[in-house]
Design a protein around this motif. Structure first.
Motif, PDB file in Angstrom:
ATOM      1  N   ASP A   1       1.056  -1.197  -0.058  1.00 19.34           N
ATOM      2  CA  ASP A   1      -0.128  -0.084  -0.101  1.00 19.34           C
ATOM      3  C   ASP A   1       0.827   1.341   0.032  1.00 19.34           C
ATOM      4  N   ASN A   2       0.845   2.040   0.993  1.00 26.46           N
ATOM      5  CA  ASN A   2       1.583   3.352   1.099  1.00 26.46           C
ATOM      6  C   ASN A   2       3.011   3.083   1.816  1.00 26.46           C
ATOM      7  N   PHE A   3       3.275   1.814   2.232  1.00 29.61           N
ATOM      8  CA  PHE A   3       4.647   1.709   2.821  1.00 29.61           C
ATOM      9  C   PHE A   3       5.676   0.990   2.032  1.00 29.61           C
ATOM     10  N   TYR A   4       6.599   1.331   2.133  1.00 26.98           N
ATOM     11  CA  TYR A   4       7.991   0.879   1.127  1.00 26.98           C
ATOM     12  C   TYR A   4       9.393   0.755   1.976  1.00 26.98           C
ATOM     13  N   ILE A   5      10.076  -0.123   1.785  1.00 29.71           N
ATOM     14  CA  ILE A   5      11.258  -0.612   2.168  1.00 29.71           C
ATOM     15  C   ILE A   5      12.151  -1.218   1.089  1.00 29.71           C
ATOM     16  N   SER A   6      13.477  -0.791   0.942  1.00 28.86           N
ATOM     17  CA  SER A   6      14.348  -1.208  -0.138  1.00 28.86           C
ATOM     18  C   SER A   6      15.707  -1.802   0.514  1.00 28.86           C
ATOM     19  N   PHE A   7      16.301  -2.842  -0.030  1.00 32.59           N
ATOM     20  CA  PHE A   7      17.611  -3.288   0.534  1.00 32.59           C
ATOM     21  C   PHE A   7      18.393  -3.317  -0.610  1.00 32.59           C
ATOM     22  N   ASN A   8      19.683  -2.758  -0.515  1.00 32.40           N
ATOM     23  CA  ASN A   8      20.578  -2.563  -1.724  1.00 32.40           C
ATOM     24  C   ASN A   8      21.787  -3.038  -1.243  1.00 32.40           C
ATOM     25  N   ALA A   9      22.655  -3.806  -1.919  1.00 33.44           N
ATOM     26  CA  ALA A   9      24.021  -4.045  -1.869  1.00 33.44           C
ATOM     27  C   ALA A   9      24.886  -3.596  -2.868  1.00 33.44           C
ATOM     28  N   ASN A  10      25.708  -2.647  -2.661  1.00 27.80           N
ATOM     29  CA  ASN A  10      26.581  -1.873  -3.664  1.00 27.80           C
ATOM     30  C   ASN A  10      27.821  -2.035  -3.854  1.00 27.80           C
ATOM     31  N   ASN A  11      28.583  -2.098  -5.160  1.00 24.03           N
ATOM     32  CA  ASN A  11      29.788  -2.592  -5.308  1.00 24.03           C
ATOM     33  C   ASN A  11      29.948  -3.906  -4.668  1.00 24.03           C
ATOM     34  N   LEU A  12      29.667  -4.926  -5.642  1.00 24.69           N
ATOM     35  CA  LEU A  12      29.747  -6.267  -4.985  1.00 24.69           C
ATOM     36  C   LEU A  12      31.184  -6.812  -5.179  1.00 24.69           C
ATOM     37  N   ILE A  13      31.793  -6.386  -6.169  1.00 30.50           N
ATOM     38  CA  ILE A  13      33.081  -6.729  -6.413  1.00 30.50           C
ATOM     39  C   ILE A  13      34.148  -5.976  -6.018  1.00 30.50           C
ATOM     40  N   SER A  14      35.159  -6.594  -5.422  1.00 36.83           N
ATOM     41  CA  SER A  14      36.294  -5.818  -4.640  1.00 36.83           C
ATOM     42  C   SER A  14      37.063  -4.899  -5.899  1.00 36.83           C
TER      43      SER A  14
ATOM     44  N   ILE B   1      19.546   0.776   3.651  1.00 35.01           N
ATOM     45  CA  ILE B   1      18.052   0.485   3.698  1.00 35.01           C
ATOM     46  C   ILE B   1      17.396   1.927   3.641  1.00 35.01           C
ATOM     47  N   TYR B   2      16.229   1.619   2.841  1.00 34.83           N
ATOM     48  CA  TYR B   2      15.565   2.898   2.846  1.00 34.83           C
ATOM     49  C   TYR B   2      14.208   2.679   2.959  1.00 34.83           C
ATOM     50  N   SER B   3      13.459   3.165   3.810  1.00 39.35           N
ATOM     51  CA  SER B   3      12.136   2.931   4.016  1.00 39.35           C
ATOM     52  C   SER B   3      11.326   4.214   4.650  1.00 39.35           C
ATOM     53  N   GLY B   4      10.065   3.936   4.117  1.00 40.46           N
ATOM     54  CA  GLY B   4       9.071   5.012   4.691  1.00 40.46           C
ATOM     55  C   GLY B   4       7.698   4.873   4.253  1.00 40.46           C
ATOM     56  N   LEU B   5       6.783   5.718   4.747  1.00 38.33           N
ATOM     57  CA  LEU B   5       5.598   5.493   4.678  1.00 38.33           C
ATOM     58  C   LEU B   5       5.108   6.881   4.151  1.00 38.33           C
ATOM     59  N   VAL B   6       3.888   6.705   3.159  1.00 35.68           N
ATOM     60  CA  VAL B   6       3.275   7.817   2.648  1.00 35.68           C
ATOM     61  C   VAL B   6       1.991   8.012   3.333  1.00 35.68           C
ATOM     62  N   ILE B   7       1.589   8.989   4.282  1.00 34.02           N
ATOM     63  CA  ILE B   7       0.277   9.232   4.921  1.00 34.02           C
ATOM     64  C   ILE B   7      -0.611  10.187   4.183  1.00 34.02           C
ATOM     65  N   LYS B   8      -1.832   9.713   3.859  1.00 32.84           N
ATOM     66  CA  LYS B   8      -2.814  10.583   3.274  1.00 32.84           C
ATOM     67  C   LYS B   8      -3.502  11.364   4.433  1.00 32.84           C
ATOM     68  N   SER B   9      -3.707  12.733   4.257  1.00 38.71           N
ATOM     69  CA  SER B   9      -4.437  13.473   5.221  1.00 38.71           C
ATOM     70  C   SER B   9      -5.870  12.950   5.017  1.00 38.71           C
ATOM     71  N   LYS B  10      -6.694  12.913   6.310  1.00 38.62           N
ATOM     72  CA  LYS B  10      -7.871  12.403   6.160  1.00 38.62           C
ATOM     73  C   LYS B  10      -8.686  13.632   5.788  1.00 38.62           C
ATOM     74  N   ASN B  11      -8.443  14.724   6.082  1.00 39.31           N
ATOM     75  CA  ASN B  11      -9.042  15.868   5.901  1.00 39.31           C
ATOM     76  C   ASN B  11      -8.967  16.458   4.667  1.00 39.31           C
ATOM     77  N   ASN B  12      -7.838  16.098   3.995  1.00 41.54           N
ATOM     78  CA  ASN B  12      -7.563  16.690   2.443  1.00 41.54           C
ATOM     79  C   ASN B  12      -6.788  15.671   1.851  1.00 41.54           C
ATOM     80  N   LYS B  13      -7.640  15.430   0.819  1.00 40.38           N
ATOM     81  CA  LYS B  13      -7.049  14.241  -0.140  1.00 40.38           C
ATOM     82  C   LYS B  13      -5.730  14.684  -0.759  1.00 40.38           C
TER      83      LYS B  13
END
Length: 328
Positions: free
Chosen positions: A168-181, A201-213
């Motif tokens: 839904d509005n939640f996301y989380i990503s995991f990355n491994a960078n530069n895998l080779i020496s 690791i990058y994670s967050g949540l998009v929260i929709k306002s209940k009073n204003n879409k």
């Protein structure tokens, strides 16, 4: 003064090592461009998204780091995406340039609950160079070492891999960078650490306002760990977005960056803002230095400009983003 000078030299050397043959991560990803963080975001959204960043760090300090970068990604078919990024980084007498080619594929885990999984991979070409010709003699070093000559440069080919989960509005990503020496023999005969692997690791949540879409709130966190010596840092971010009827919007936010063993002693903190109008995007962020260098510079400034082109809606929900900013 000598203590401060030594501190600057050590900090610059540490920063140079942390960025060597890596794509530097500041707050570019917060300019509504998650592709900066992970190849898994390539192709998410309805447009060809292009973002160019210019960053000047520690304004007021001579030979402080300076960086320019550009990112572009777009969807390929209904479930895949490709992307390209390039950067040019200057830090004292070191010069770095790199290009990254990315591919991502998006899967639907459950349509009703809006669960999606994205897999991404990048191939990187990086070049690291020392401007030997800019070395000058000083009172302490009246004669340059004759062994330091020629073109001190090295190239590196590497790979990144990532996975992104959206619910839904939640996301989380995991990355491994530069895998080779990397290859270090050109400089030090193998004495220099060659392990460039780092995790993000990058994670967050998009929260929709209940009073204003048309209003969104987005708290997020970005964590980075270097495998070579276990150095790690964290960004804590918050953004507010406001959309109009045409889909244009503006946003404001703030970011707090710290080393993970020094939570109450931040590296920097600062405000951010941006706006999208028609196909044009503009963003600005300022990071106030919070350490002994604060008395010698006016902080770090970053400007982002962008274009959203070639709008095309996918038949698969797996390419939908968590924010309304992906669809305009």
């Amino acid at each position: 003064m000598k203590k401060i000078t030594l501190y600057i030299m050590l900090l610059a050397a540490s920063l140079g090592y942390s960025q060597e043959l890596n794509l530097p991560v500041f707050t570019q990803y917060l300019a509504d461009n998650d592709f900066v963080i992970s190849p898994t975001y390539a192709g998410i959204g309805d447009n060809l998204k292009i973002r160019a960043n210019g960053l000047t760090q520690w304004v007021g300090i001579k030979n402080a780091p300076d960086n320019q970068s550009i990112y572009a990604d777009f969807r390929l078919g209904n479930r895949s995406g490709i992307g390209l990024s390039a950067y040019n980084d200057k830090n004292g007498n070191t010069r770095q340039k790199g290009v990254k080619f990315s591919f991502a594929h998006h899967l639907t885990l459950d349509y009703k609950t809006k669960q999606f999984l994205s897999l991404g991979i990048s191939y990187n070409i990086n070049n690291f160079r020392i401007d030997v010709q800019n070395f000058n003699t000083t009172i302490e070093i009246p004669i340059l070492d004759p062994a330091i000559n020629g073109d001190r440069a090295i190239s590196n080919n590497n790979f990144d891999a990532g996975i992104l989960y959206r619910f839904d509005n939640f996301y989380i990503s995991f990355n491994a960078n530069n895998l080779i020496s990397k290859d270090t023999e050109e400089f030090t005969g193998g004495i220099e650490p060659s392990l460039l692997l780092n995790y993000q690791i990058y994670s967050g949540l998009v929260i929709k306002s209940k009073n204003n879409k048309d209003v969104e709130f987005e708290p997020s966190v970005f964590f980075q760990l270097f495998d070579s010596d276990n150095r790690s840092s964290t960004d804590i971010n918050f953004k507010y977005r406001k959309f109009n009827r045409a889909g244009d919007y503006y946003w404001v936010g703030a970011s707090y960056r710290f080393l993970n063993d020094q939570f109450f002693n931040p590296l920097n903190i600062g405000p951010m803002a941006g706006a999208q109008w028609n196909n044009l995007y503009f963003g600005y962020s300022y990071q106030l230095t919070i350490n002994d260098l604060s008395g010698f510079n006016s902080g770090t400034h970053m400007v982002t400009i962008g274009l959203d082109l070639l709008r095309g809606v996918s038949n698969c929900a797996c390419t939908k983003g968590t924010s309304q900013s992906y669809y305009r």
